[in-house]
Write a protein that holds these residues in place. Structure first.
Motif, PDB file in Angstrom:
ATOM      1  N   LEU A 224       0.835  -1.206   0.000  1.00 19.30           N
ATOM      2  CA  LEU A 224       0.000   0.000   0.000  1.00 19.30           C
ATOM      3  C   LEU A 224       0.867   1.251   0.000  1.00 19.30           C
ATOM      4  N   ASN A 225       1.965   1.207   0.738  1.00 20.11           N
ATOM      5  CA  ASN A 225       2.902   2.335   0.743  1.00 20.11           C
ATOM      6  C   ASN A 225       3.568   2.500  -0.611  1.00 20.11           C
ATOM      7  N   LYS A 226       3.991   1.375  -1.197  1.00 20.78           N
ATOM      8  CA  LYS A 226       4.707   1.401  -2.470  1.00 20.78           C
ATOM      9  C   LYS A 226       3.861   2.005  -3.583  1.00 20.78           C
ATOM     10  N   THR A 227       2.576   1.661  -3.596  1.00 21.09           N
ATOM     11  CA  THR A 227       1.685   2.121  -4.669  1.00 21.09           C
ATOM     12  C   THR A 227       1.028   3.468  -4.364  1.00 21.09           C
ATOM     13  N   GLY A 228       1.233   3.979  -3.161  1.00 20.11           N
ATOM     14  CA  GLY A 228       0.612   5.249  -2.791  1.00 20.11           C
ATOM     15  C   GLY A 228      -0.834   5.114  -2.369  1.00 20.11           C
ATOM     16  N   LEU A 229      -1.281   3.862  -2.155  1.00 22.95           N
ATOM     17  CA  LEU A 229      -2.678   3.643  -1.785  1.00 22.95           C
ATOM     18  C   LEU A 229      -2.937   3.862  -0.296  1.00 22.95           C
ATOM     19  N   LEU A 230      -1.887   3.845   0.529  1.00 26.10           N
ATOM     20  CA  LEU A 230      -2.092   3.962   1.975  1.00 26.10           C
ATOM     21  C   LEU A 230      -2.735   5.297   2.340  1.00 26.10           C
ATOM     22  N   PRO A 231      -2.195   6.441   1.880  1.00 29.81           N
ATOM     23  CA  PRO A 231      -2.870   7.705   2.187  1.00 29.81           C
ATOM     24  C   PRO A 231      -4.237   7.825   1.520  1.00 29.81           C
ATOM     25  N   ALA A 232      -4.380   7.214   0.334  1.00 29.84           N
ATOM     26  CA  ALA A 232      -5.681   7.246  -0.350  1.00 29.84           C
ATOM     27  C   ALA A 232      -6.721   6.496   0.454  1.00 29.84           C
ATOM     28  N   LEU A 233      -6.325   5.347   1.004  1.00 29.88           N
ATOM     29  CA  LEU A 233      -7.245   4.542   1.806  1.00 29.88           C
ATOM     30  C   LEU A 233      -7.584   5.254   3.110  1.00 29.88           C
TER      31      LEU A 233
ATOM     32  N   ASN B  70       7.605 -13.745  -5.579  1.00 21.46           N
ATOM     33  CA  ASN B  70       8.117 -12.449  -6.035  1.00 21.46           C
ATOM     34  C   ASN B  70       7.286 -11.852  -7.164  1.00 21.46           C
ATOM     35  N   SER B  71       6.180 -12.518  -7.515  1.00 20.78           N
ATOM     36  CA  SER B  71       5.402 -12.075  -8.677  1.00 20.78           C
ATOM     37  C   SER B  71       4.848 -10.663  -8.506  1.00 20.78           C
ATOM     38  N   LEU B  72       4.361 -10.352  -7.319  1.00 16.69           N
ATOM     39  CA  LEU B  72       3.756  -9.028  -7.114  1.00 16.69           C
ATOM     40  C   LEU B  72       4.796  -7.921  -7.078  1.00 16.69           C
ATOM     41  N   SER B  73       5.952  -8.208  -6.509  1.00 24.26           N
ATOM     42  CA  SER B  73       6.989  -7.168  -6.424  1.00 24.26           C
ATOM     43  C   SER B  73       7.564  -6.830  -7.798  1.00 24.26           C
ATOM     44  N   LYS B  74       7.373  -7.719  -8.783  1.00 23.70           N
ATOM     45  CA  LYS B  74       7.863  -7.461 -10.138  1.00 23.70           C
ATOM     46  C   LYS B  74       6.922  -6.576 -10.943  1.00 23.70           C
ATOM     47  N   LEU B  75       5.694  -6.401 -10.448  1.00 21.15           N
ATOM     48  CA  LEU B  75       4.702  -5.623 -11.192  1.00 21.15           C
ATOM     49  C   LEU B  75       4.963  -4.129 -11.093  1.00 21.15           C
ATOM     50  N   SER B  76       4.428  -3.400 -12.070  1.00 25.75           N
ATOM     51  CA  SER B  76       4.466  -1.944 -11.971  1.00 25.75           C
ATOM     52  C   SER B  76       3.529  -1.505 -10.857  1.00 25.75           C
ATOM     53  N   ASN B  77       3.725  -0.308 -10.350  1.00 25.98           N
ATOM     54  CA  ASN B  77       2.857   0.188  -9.283  1.00 25.98           C
ATOM     55  C   ASN B  77       1.397   0.242  -9.718  1.00 25.98           C
ATOM     56  N   THR B  78       1.177   0.530 -10.991  1.00 25.98           N
ATOM     57  CA  THR B  78      -0.200   0.597 -11.501  1.00 25.98           C
ATOM     58  C   THR B  78      -0.874  -0.762 -11.462  1.00 25.98           C
ATOM     59  N   ASP B  79      -0.159  -1.797 -11.947  1.00 27.93           N
ATOM     60  CA  ASP B  79      -0.731  -3.146 -11.956  1.00 27.93           C
ATOM     61  C   ASP B  79      -0.883  -3.692 -10.539  1.00 27.93           C
TER      62      ASP B  79
END
Length: 297
Positions: free
Chosen positions: A122-131, A154-163
Motif C-alpha cells: 500500500l505504501n509502495k503504490t501510494g494507496l495507503l494515504p488514499a485509503l 516475487n510475482s507481485l513485487s515485479k509488477l508496476s505500481n499501476t498493476d
C-alpha cells in the motif's frame, strides 16, 4: 473480565499493542477497561436482564437466555462470583468494545492485524494515504502467510505500481459490510467480489476467478472515527495462485486431467475391441478356421 483467549482474538489495534506506548495509547486502553467495570458490586444471584452503567459512563446491556447471561449480545458470562478485596469478578468470553472514547481508523485496524506485506505494498503504490482518506468501504486483508504462500512469491513485487495497485484495489469494496451475508460487491478496481458461506465458514473471491477463495475471519469496524469502514482478515491473496494450487497454466485442474486420461484409456480399449471384431468377421467371411494347438499335420 475477559479471558486471555478473548483478548487474543481481538484486533490488537483496539489496544494499540503493536505501537509504541504513549499517553494516548494508555488513555484508549483505559477506556476499554473502564467499559468492563461497574460502579457497584453485583453478585450473580442479583444479576438481571437490564442495562448497567459502567465506569466509562456508557451502559452495557445484559440479556438472560435460558439462565445464561450475555452482555451486548457478544459476550457470554462463563464463570461468576470470583471474590476480590473490593468487589466481585464475572468471567466473559469476549472483549467489550465501547462506542465512545476511541478513535481507530481502518489503517490502524490493518496495522493491528500485522499485515506487514500488505502495508508495504500500500505504501509502495501510494494507496495507503488514499485509503486513509476514503470512507464507507470494506477491506479484506490478506495475511503475511497468504503472500508467502503465493506460487511465485516475487510475482507481485515485479509488477508496476499501476498493476500492483489494481490487485490491491480488488480487496476493497464499496460500502460497509458490518455483518457477512451472501452477495456480490463492486471493488475499487471495478471487479465483482463475491462473498458467500459454505458450512460454518465465510469466503470471498473475485467473481469468475479460478483461484482459491479467501477464508474470512471475524471483522472489526472503525471506532470513533469519521471514517466508516470494516476490516476482515483473509488467508488468500485474491486472484493470485498459491503454492498449493497445482493446476496447469491452461487452467486444467488435477481432476480434469484425470478425466481426460481416463477418456483416452476408454477410447483405446474401444478401438482395440473394434479392430478385433473386424478381424474375426473377416476370417469367418473368408472361411478361416481356428487351428487347435493339439492338431497335427
Amino acid at each position: 473480565a475477559p479471558t486471555n483467549a478473548a483478548f487474543e482474538a481481538v484486533n490488537p489495534a483496539i489496544f494499540f499493542f503493536n505501537d509504541t506506548a504513549t499517553t494516548e495509547i494508555y488513555t484508549q486502553l483505559q477506556t476499554v477497561l473502564l467499559y468492563h467495570a461497574l460502579g457497584s458490586t453485583v453478585y450473580s444471584v442479583n444479576l438481571k436482564a437490564q442495562a448497567y452503567e459502567t465506569l466509562l459512563k456508557e451502559s452495557i446491556n445484559v440479556a438472560d437466555r435460558n439462565g445464561t447471561f450475555y452482555i451486548n449480545d457478544v459476550a457470554k458470562i462463563t464463570a461468576v462470583d470470583a471474590l476480590a478485596s473490593n468487589g466481585v469478578i464475572h468471567t466473559i468470553d469476549n472483549v467489550l468494545v465501547p462506542q465512545t472514547g476511541l478513535n481507530i481508523n481502518a489503517i490502524d485496524l490493518i496495522k493491528g492485524l500485522k499485515a506487514n506485506q500488505l502495508v508495504a505494498y500500500l505504501n509502495k503504490t501510494g494507496l495507503l494515504p488514499a485509503l486513509a482518506g476514503l470512507t464507507n468501504f470494506t477491506a479484506f486483508v490478506p495475511s503475511d502467510a497468504a503472500f508467502n504462500n503465493l506460487k511465485d512469491k516475487n510475482s507481485l513485487s515485479k509488477l508496476s505500481n499501476t498493476d500492483l495497485a489494481k490487485i490491491l484495489e480488488q480487496h476493497v469494496v464499496n460500502g460497509t459490510i458490518p455483518t457477512l451475508k451472501n452477495g456480490t460487491y463492486k471493488s475499487l478496481a471495478g471487479s465483482n467480489i463475491r462473498v458467500y458461506s459454505s458450512g460454518k465458514n465465510w469466503y470471498v473471491n473475485i467473481e469468475g476467478a479460478k483461484t482459491n477463495p479467501g477464508k474470512i475471519s471475524a471483522g472489526t469496524p472503525t471506532l470513533g472515527s469519521t471514517q466508516k469502514a470494516v476490516v476482515y482478515p483473509i488467508d488468500q491473496v485474491l486472484g493470485q495462485k498459491d503454492a498449493e494450487k497445482d493446476d496447469d497454466d491452461d487452467g486444467l485442474t488435477s481432476t480434469e486431467v484425470g478425466l481426460i486420461v481416463a477418456g483416452c484409456i476408454v477410447a483405446v480399449l474401444l478401438a482395440g475391441a473394434a479392430i478385433g471384431g473386424g478381424v474375426w468377421y473377416y476370417k469367418r467371411r473368408h472361411g478361416y478356421e481356428q487351428i487347435d494347438n493339439d492338431s497335427t499335420f
